[in-house]
Design an enzyme around this catalytic site. Structure first.
Site, PDB file in Angstrom:
ATOM      1  N   HIS A 159       3.601   2.759 -20.361  1.00  0.00           N
ATOM      2  CA  HIS A 159       4.868   2.801 -19.607  1.00  0.00           C
ATOM      3  C   HIS A 159       4.615   2.847 -18.097  1.00  0.00           C
ATOM      4  O   HIS A 159       5.447   3.332 -17.342  1.00  0.00           O
ATOM      5  CB  HIS A 159       5.737   4.001 -20.015  1.00  0.00           C
ATOM      6  CG  HIS A 159       5.921   4.129 -21.493  1.00  0.00           C
ATOM      7  ND1 HIS A 159       6.967   3.571 -22.175  1.00  0.00           N
ATOM      8  CD2 HIS A 159       5.154   4.751 -22.432  1.00  0.00           C
ATOM      9  CE1 HIS A 159       6.852   3.836 -23.470  1.00  0.00           C
ATOM     10  NE2 HIS A 159       5.755   4.542 -23.646  1.00  0.00           N
ATOM     11  N   SER A 280       1.102 -12.505   6.918  1.00  0.00           N
ATOM     12  CA  SER A 280       2.541 -12.666   7.112  1.00  0.00           C
ATOM     13  C   SER A 280       2.772 -13.386   8.436  1.00  0.00           C
ATOM     14  O   SER A 280       2.021 -13.194   9.394  1.00  0.00           O
ATOM     15  CB  SER A 280       3.193 -11.282   7.136  1.00  0.00           C
ATOM     16  OG  SER A 280       4.389 -11.310   7.885  1.00  0.00           O
ATOM     17  N   LYS A 286      -0.274  -7.564   7.656  1.00  0.00           N
ATOM     18  CA  LYS A 286      -0.154  -7.777   6.206  1.00  0.00           C
ATOM     19  C   LYS A 286      -1.332  -8.518   5.578  1.00  0.00           C
ATOM     20  O   LYS A 286      -1.922  -9.404   6.177  1.00  0.00           O
ATOM     21  CB  LYS A 286       1.133  -8.575   5.895  1.00  0.00           C
ATOM     22  CG  LYS A 286       2.423  -7.841   6.099  1.00  0.00           C
ATOM     23  CD  LYS A 286       2.555  -6.574   5.248  1.00  0.00           C
ATOM     24  CE  LYS A 286       2.575  -6.848   3.771  1.00  0.00           C
ATOM     25  NZ  LYS A 286       3.861  -7.299   3.274  1.00  0.00           N
ATOM     26  N   GLU A 293       0.120 -13.577  -7.227  1.00  0.00           N
ATOM     27  CA  GLU A 293       1.568 -13.754  -7.433  1.00  0.00           C
ATOM     28  C   GLU A 293       1.878 -15.143  -7.973  1.00  0.00           C
ATOM     29  O   GLU A 293       2.703 -15.315  -8.880  1.00  0.00           O
ATOM     30  CB  GLU A 293       2.314 -13.534  -6.107  1.00  0.00           C
ATOM     31  CG  GLU A 293       2.367 -12.071  -5.705  1.00  0.00           C
ATOM     32  CD  GLU A 293       2.861 -11.860  -4.279  1.00  0.00           C
ATOM     33  OE1 GLU A 293       3.369 -10.779  -4.000  1.00  0.00           O
ATOM     34  OE2 GLU A 293       2.729 -12.767  -3.438  1.00  0.00           O
TER      35      GLU A 293
END
Ligand code: ARG
Length: 461
Positions: A159, A280, A286, A293
């Site tokens: 979980h 970024s 960043k 992804e």
């Protein structure tokens, strides 16, 4: 409309006029099926041999056809693109046209229905082989990473909440075995494609005395279909490959998600190599896990295309229907995307920097071990669970660790909780050792698993 009107199409003479330009453009498949040109030519050369063996073609014509087909294949192998005309409907017609006048002899005893089915079988067989190999390389990358982890620990989660300590290698090996099953699914899909439909004709079997078994053998295919109608009208072999790819993409997507998650500062368990991360445009600090992804995101394409193709085939009457033309774009995207993702994943995974965690003595993730201990002392499990649940509550109040509880409190909870017993029970390394069961995360079991994985991979490569 194709130049020259209806007469320029291989099937045009029956019509009083050529196809409407809208309809022609709508049905024209050469934009993507030209990718099957090498398979189409291989199939055609085998068909020429079949026609020659059946006495349908003279030796001269057969030789001329084979020479012309071979020349187109050679040009393609040297990187030339198929010289397509606006009037070419599909790869089959285009190649027949490129053969010149002798091309008129080629299509005897064959339909585009068995022809395209053959091309697609050959394509799927090779694509499955490529995916099997790419999967094995991905497994190699995972295994190498797992082998390098030694005794590093992570909190295993259920979980997404802390559950029990595990070896990092054990966590990584979970993916190795997922990809092992994917590799076997690709092998299975390769076997499903290893069957020739050529000789089925349009649907009822060729009307000339061809020997489809000999053709299959020449093409390196394992056998032929039993039934000509089945041979031209099913695409289950492509769906088998689609399913294998969709499952592999799904596994890649889960791995991508874990990389994204564990590379975030909240977890800090994974460091991404700079060359697999993006910055970024606005925030100079960043470092984003875009590769992982995209791996996660592209699975959507593969799964979507696979479901799309299943939906296309669903409800089709026998035998060939033009809906089946939709198979190629779908499968090409499935194969290309899955292959790209596997290649990227293998390159990225072997460069991940994995950080273990220091699980402190008395960590709440050892609660199950306390309950198991009581069970070994004869306490029924549900009661043991209850007792340890109370210990957890007390530990949370005492700062979030079992070591916060005094011996007297443990004794109140159960007389079995002696100082000696607790010393061993609250050591995370000993919790690991207790899992020296098949499938377990004990170091000895994981070493065995690593050896097993290495052996499995050596058999696959
Ligand atoms: N482009 C077609 C396909 O991919 C080739 C077969 C066409 N057959 C036909 N009867 N129209 O399925």
């Amino acid at each position: 409309m194709p130049d020259g009107g209806e007469k320029s199409l291989i099937w045009g003479s029956r019509f009083s006029q050529g196809p409407h330009p809208l309809f022609f453009a709508y049905g024209r498949s050469i934009g993507w099926d030209q990718r099957l040109a090498p398979e189409d030519i291989r199939g055609s050369i085998a068909h020429v041999h079949a026609l020659r063996a059946a006495g349908v073609l003279s030796a001269d014509i057969a030789q001329e056809l084979e020479g012309a087909l071979g020349r187109i294949a050679e040009d393609l192998a040297h990187g030339e693109v198929l010289p397509i005309l606006p009037s070419d409907e599909d790869v089959h017609g285009a190649i027949e046209r490129l053969l010149g006048p002798v091309g008129a002899y080629l299509h005897a005893g064959r339909s585009r229905n068995d022809q395209v089915a053959l091309d697609f079988h050959l394509f799927c067989k090779e694509a499955a082989t490529g995916l099997e190999q790419a999967t094995a390389r991905m497994q190699g990358a995972l295994l190498g990473l797992a082998e390098a982890q030694g005794l590093k620990l992570w909190w295993g989660m259920t979980h997404l909440q802390t559950a029990q300590p595990v070896l990092v290698a054990h966590h990584l090996l979970a993916y190795f075995w997922m990809f092992e099953r994917d590799r076997r699914r690709f092998a299975w899909a390769r076997q499903q494609a290893d069957c020739s439909p050529l000789g089925a004709g349009a649907l009822a079997g060729a009307g000339l005395p061809l020997d489809p078994r000999a053709t299959a053998q020449e093409l390196g295919l394992g056998g032929i279909y039993e039934n000509s109608m089945d041979a031209v009208s099913d695409r289950d072999f492509a769906l088998d490959l689609g399913h294998a790819a969709a499952t592999a993409a799904l596994h890649l997507s889960r791995l991508g998600e874990e990389i994204v998650l564990y590379a975030s500062p909240g977890y800090g368990l994974i460091g991404l190599p700079d060359d697999f991360a993006s910055g970024s445009s606005m925030m100079p600090q960043k470092k984003n896990p875009d590769g992982a992804e995209l791996m996660r995101g592209r699975a959507g394409r593969v799964i979507g295309r696979h479901l799309g193709l299943m939906t296309t085939v669903k409800g089709l009457p026998l035998a060939y229907v033009r809906d089946l033309q939709e198979d190629k774009e779908a499968l090409f995207e499935i194969v290309d995307t899955t292959l790209d993702s596997l290649v990227l994943a293998a390159a990225m995974v072997q460069r991940l920097e994995v950080r273990g965690v220091e699980i402190p003595a008395g960590d709440l993730s050892l609660a199950t071990d306390l309950a198991d201990y009581l069970v070994r002392c004869g306490v029924p499990f549900r009661k043991a669970h209850h007792i340890v649940g109370e210990a957890v509550q007390a530990a949370i109040q005492a700062g979030g660790n079992f070591t916060g509880l005094a011996t007297a409190r443990w004794q109140e909870l159960s007389p079995h909780f002696t100082a000696d017993a607790l010393h061993s029970l609250l050591d995370p390394r000993q919790a690991l050792e207790r899992r020296s069961v098949p499938m377990g995360t004990a170091p000895a079991q994981v070493s065995r698993q690593l050896r097993e994985a290495r052996q499995t991979l050596e058999g696959a490569l």
